[in-house]
Write a protein that holds these residues in place. Structure first.
Motif, PDB file in Angstrom:
ATOM      1  N   GLY A 165      51.340  40.001  24.279  1.00  0.00           N
ATOM      2  CA  GLY A 165      50.526  38.265  24.189  1.00  0.00           C
ATOM      3  C   GLY A 165      49.688  38.754  23.655  1.00  0.00           C
ATOM      4  O   GLY A 165      48.727  37.706  23.838  1.00  0.00           O
ATOM      5  N   GLU A 166      49.041  39.644  22.831  1.00  0.00           N
ATOM      6  CA  GLU A 166      48.464  39.513  20.949  1.00  0.00           C
ATOM      7  C   GLU A 166      48.237  37.988  20.297  1.00  0.00           C
ATOM      8  O   GLU A 166      48.218  37.854  19.880  1.00  0.00           O
ATOM      9  CB  GLU A 166      47.986  40.485  21.197  1.00  0.00           C
ATOM     10  CG  GLU A 166      47.810  41.512  21.926  1.00  0.00           C
ATOM     11  CD  GLU A 166      48.142  42.977  21.014  1.00  0.00           C
ATOM     12  OE1 GLU A 166      46.775  43.965  20.437  1.00  0.00           O
ATOM     13  OE2 GLU A 166      48.899  43.112  20.453  1.00  0.00           O
ATOM     14  N   PHE A 167      50.223  38.150  19.994  1.00  0.00           N
ATOM     15  CA  PHE A 167      50.154  36.813  19.251  1.00  0.00           C
ATOM     16  C   PHE A 167      50.896  35.931  19.876  1.00  0.00           C
ATOM     17  O   PHE A 167      51.585  36.830  21.092  1.00  0.00           O
ATOM     18  CB  PHE A 167      50.873  37.644  17.607  1.00  0.00           C
ATOM     19  CG  PHE A 167      50.786  38.772  17.325  1.00  0.00           C
ATOM     20  CD1 PHE A 167      48.576  38.744  16.622  1.00  0.00           C
ATOM     21  CD2 PHE A 167      51.138  39.929  17.107  1.00  0.00           C
ATOM     22  CE1 PHE A 167      48.742  39.731  16.496  1.00  0.00           C
ATOM     23  CE2 PHE A 167      50.366  40.806  15.970  1.00  0.00           C
ATOM     24  CZ  PHE A 167      49.189  41.388  15.921  1.00  0.00           C
ATOM     25  N   ASP A 168      51.480  34.859  19.236  1.00  0.00           N
ATOM     26  CA  ASP A 168      52.076  34.054  19.507  1.00  0.00           C
ATOM     27  C   ASP A 168      52.783  33.507  18.117  1.00  0.00           C
ATOM     28  O   ASP A 168      52.135  32.885  17.736  1.00  0.00           O
ATOM     29  CB  ASP A 168      51.495  32.586  20.350  1.00  0.00           C
ATOM     30  CG  ASP A 168      52.013  31.076  20.743  1.00  0.00           C
ATOM     31  OD1 ASP A 168      53.417  31.842  20.969  1.00  0.00           O
ATOM     32  OD2 ASP A 168      51.272  30.561  20.306  1.00  0.00           O
ATOM     33  N   ALA A 169      54.368  33.911  18.258  1.00  0.00           N
ATOM     34  CA  ALA A 169      54.438  33.280  17.298  1.00  0.00           C
ATOM     35  C   ALA A 169      55.751  33.180  17.043  1.00  0.00           C
ATOM     36  O   ALA A 169      56.892  33.983  18.304  1.00  0.00           O
ATOM     37  CB  ALA A 169      54.354  33.982  16.283  1.00  0.00           C
ATOM     38  N   ASP A 170      56.932  31.816  16.751  1.00  0.00           N
ATOM     39  CA  ASP A 170      58.342  31.845  16.947  1.00  0.00           C
ATOM     40  C   ASP A 170      59.243  31.784  15.538  1.00  0.00           C
ATOM     41  O   ASP A 170      60.330  31.526  15.875  1.00  0.00           O
ATOM     42  CB  ASP A 170      58.774  30.630  17.895  1.00  0.00           C
ATOM     43  CG  ASP A 170      57.900  29.353  16.753  1.00  0.00           C
ATOM     44  OD1 ASP A 170      57.580  29.583  15.295  1.00  0.00           O
ATOM     45  OD2 ASP A 170      57.811  28.519  17.637  1.00  0.00           O
ATOM     46  N   ASP A 171      58.275  32.558  14.863  1.00  0.00           N
ATOM     47  CA  ASP A 171      59.460  32.871  13.744  1.00  0.00           C
ATOM     48  C   ASP A 171      58.343  34.573  13.059  1.00  0.00           C
ATOM     49  O   ASP A 171      58.441  34.188  12.022  1.00  0.00           O
ATOM     50  CB  ASP A 171      58.938  31.233  12.296  1.00  0.00           C
ATOM     51  CG  ASP A 171      59.290  31.682  11.503  1.00  0.00           C
ATOM     52  OD1 ASP A 171      60.625  32.263  11.071  1.00  0.00           O
ATOM     53  OD2 ASP A 171      59.071  31.282  10.130  1.00  0.00           O
ATOM     54  N   LEU A 172      59.130  34.632  13.767  1.00  0.00           N
ATOM     55  CA  LEU A 172      58.775  36.673  13.192  1.00  0.00           C
ATOM     56  C   LEU A 172      59.651  37.347  11.840  1.00  0.00           C
ATOM     57  O   LEU A 172      58.990  37.715  11.169  1.00  0.00           O
ATOM     58  CB  LEU A 172      59.104  37.576  14.198  1.00  0.00           C
ATOM     59  CG  LEU A 172      58.561  37.342  15.265  1.00  0.00           C
ATOM     60  CD1 LEU A 172      58.308  38.390  16.824  1.00  0.00           C
ATOM     61  CD2 LEU A 172      56.549  37.299  15.496  1.00  0.00           C
ATOM     62  N   GLY A 174      60.569  34.625   9.530  1.00  0.00           N
ATOM     63  CA  GLY A 174      59.715  34.379   8.507  1.00  0.00           C
ATOM     64  C   GLY A 174      57.805  34.840   8.157  1.00  0.00           C
ATOM     65  O   GLY A 174      57.789  35.106   7.247  1.00  0.00           O
ATOM     66  N   PHE A 175      57.757  35.023   9.291  1.00  0.00           N
ATOM     67  CA  PHE A 175      56.486  36.113   8.447  1.00  0.00           C
ATOM     68  C   PHE A 175      56.289  37.367   8.493  1.00  0.00           C
ATOM     69  O   PHE A 175      55.453  37.764   7.262  1.00  0.00           O
ATOM     70  CB  PHE A 175      55.969  36.522  10.630  1.00  0.00           C
ATOM     71  CG  PHE A 175      54.979  37.244  10.357  1.00  0.00           C
ATOM     72  CD1 PHE A 175      53.521  37.326   9.850  1.00  0.00           C
ATOM     73  CD2 PHE A 175      54.778  38.411  11.191  1.00  0.00           C
ATOM     74  CE1 PHE A 175      52.318  37.956   9.449  1.00  0.00           C
ATOM     75  CE2 PHE A 175      53.922  39.583  10.562  1.00  0.00           C
ATOM     76  CZ  PHE A 175      52.085  39.336   9.795  1.00  0.00           C
ATOM     77  N   THR A 176      57.587  38.130   8.230  1.00  0.00           N
ATOM     78  CA  THR A 176      57.950  39.238   7.965  1.00  0.00           C
ATOM     79  C   THR A 176      58.475  38.921   6.688  1.00  0.00           C
ATOM     80  O   THR A 176      57.760  39.910   4.959  1.00  0.00           O
ATOM     81  CB  THR A 176      59.301  39.674   9.056  1.00  0.00           C
ATOM     82  OG1 THR A 176      59.000  40.046   9.704  1.00  0.00           O
ATOM     83  CG2 THR A 176      59.311  40.909   7.602  1.00  0.00           C
ATOM     84  N   THR A 212      46.229  33.888  10.869  1.00  0.00           N
ATOM     85  CA  THR A 212      47.248  32.418  11.056  1.00  0.00           C
ATOM     86  C   THR A 212      48.521  32.619  11.054  1.00  0.00           C
ATOM     87  O   THR A 212      49.246  31.473  11.984  1.00  0.00           O
ATOM     88  CB  THR A 212      47.056  31.801   9.596  1.00  0.00           C
ATOM     89  OG1 THR A 212      45.949  32.214   8.686  1.00  0.00           O
ATOM     90  CG2 THR A 212      47.656  30.568   8.968  1.00  0.00           C
ATOM     91  N   GLU A 213      49.601  32.962  10.889  1.00  0.00           N
ATOM     92  CA  GLU A 213      50.838  33.350  11.529  1.00  0.00           C
ATOM     93  C   GLU A 213      51.160  33.152  13.120  1.00  0.00           C
ATOM     94  O   GLU A 213      52.088  33.196  13.348  1.00  0.00           O
ATOM     95  CB  GLU A 213      51.640  33.982  10.389  1.00  0.00           C
ATOM     96  CG  GLU A 213      51.534  33.333   8.817  1.00  0.00           C
ATOM     97  CD  GLU A 213      52.959  32.838   7.795  1.00  0.00           C
ATOM     98  OE1 GLU A 213      53.799  32.991   9.002  1.00  0.00           O
ATOM     99  OE2 GLU A 213      52.829  31.979   7.456  1.00  0.00           O
TER     100      GLU A 213
END
Length: 222
Positions: A165-172, A174-176, A212-213
């Motif tokens: 619950g620390e991060f909110d991302a739907d494109d892991l 892409g982040f990687t 940011t991501e």
């Protein structure tokens, strides 16, 4: 007249049975040679190290080196692989000790850029440059495997933060890709110092990407 007493003949030395001789197995000897090559590559660079240099560092003859390895590139490639695997294993171990995904990523960023990691990055780029010199399919496959493993490690830490619950991302994925690419680019800039880049600034740029991501509100100390 008494004949002079002849000294007792010495018993002939018994030959040491082959099974009792201390002989290093091939894999042990190969490992010793590879271990000796690691600091040479780090200090001089891949292209500046020859078989005689490796033999001298390992304390063996040139013939011993060429007996165990078919080429200088084979020695140096294994040396770089050894260093890279060891380096990323230490990174993974440190990240796994973190109490959260966010802390794990912060520790990863901190470990990627220190005053001692320039040596690692120099070997990392040497390793990739070696892949452009007509190496075989096994070497290229090893490169692809290591980079895939590196991506998996980054993604797993980000996923841990999402799960916690620390991060909110739907494109892991892409982040990687972007994290790995930015780390490589910053490392190259740091080695070249064109423009100048400190370890603190390199960390700051990577932490900014995370914030940011992944929507992290955490701010790392600078």
């Amino acid at each position: 007249m008494t004949a002079a007493k002849q000294p007792a003949a010495k018993s002939p030395r018994r030959a040491v049975a082959a099974a009792d001789r201390t002989r290093q197995p091939t894999e042990v000897r190969r490992r010793l040679i590879v271990e000796a090559a690691v600091p040479l590559i780090a200090e001089r660079g891949y292209a500046a190290v020859g078989v005689r240099d490796v033999a001298a560092a390992a304390g063996v003859s040139v013939g011993t080196v060429t007996y165990h390895f078919g080429s200088v590139q084979e020695i140096l490639s294994e040396a770089m692989v050894l260093h890279i695997e060891r380096y990323y294993a230490e990174l993974s171990e440190a990240a796994e000790q973190a109490t959260s995904g966010a802390e794990a990523l912060r520790l990863l960023v901190d470990a990627l850029f220190t005053e001692d990691t320039d040596r690692h990055w120099r070997m990392w780029f040497d390793y990739w440059n070696a892949g452009e010199q007509g190496t075989d399919a096994a070497f290229s496959g090893g490169q692809a495997h290591r980079y895939e493993t590196w991506h998996q490690q980054i993604r797993a830490l980000a996923q841990r933060g999402v799960t916690d619950g620390e991060f909110d991302a739907d494109d892991l994925d892409g982040f990687t890709v972007r994290f790995a690419a930015l780390a490589d680019g910053l490392a190259l800039q740091r080695l070249r110092q064109a423009p100048p880049l400190s370890t603190q600034d390199a960390r700051r740029h990577l932490n900014r990407l995370i914030e940011t991501e992944l929507g992290s509100e955490r701010r790392s100390p600078e």
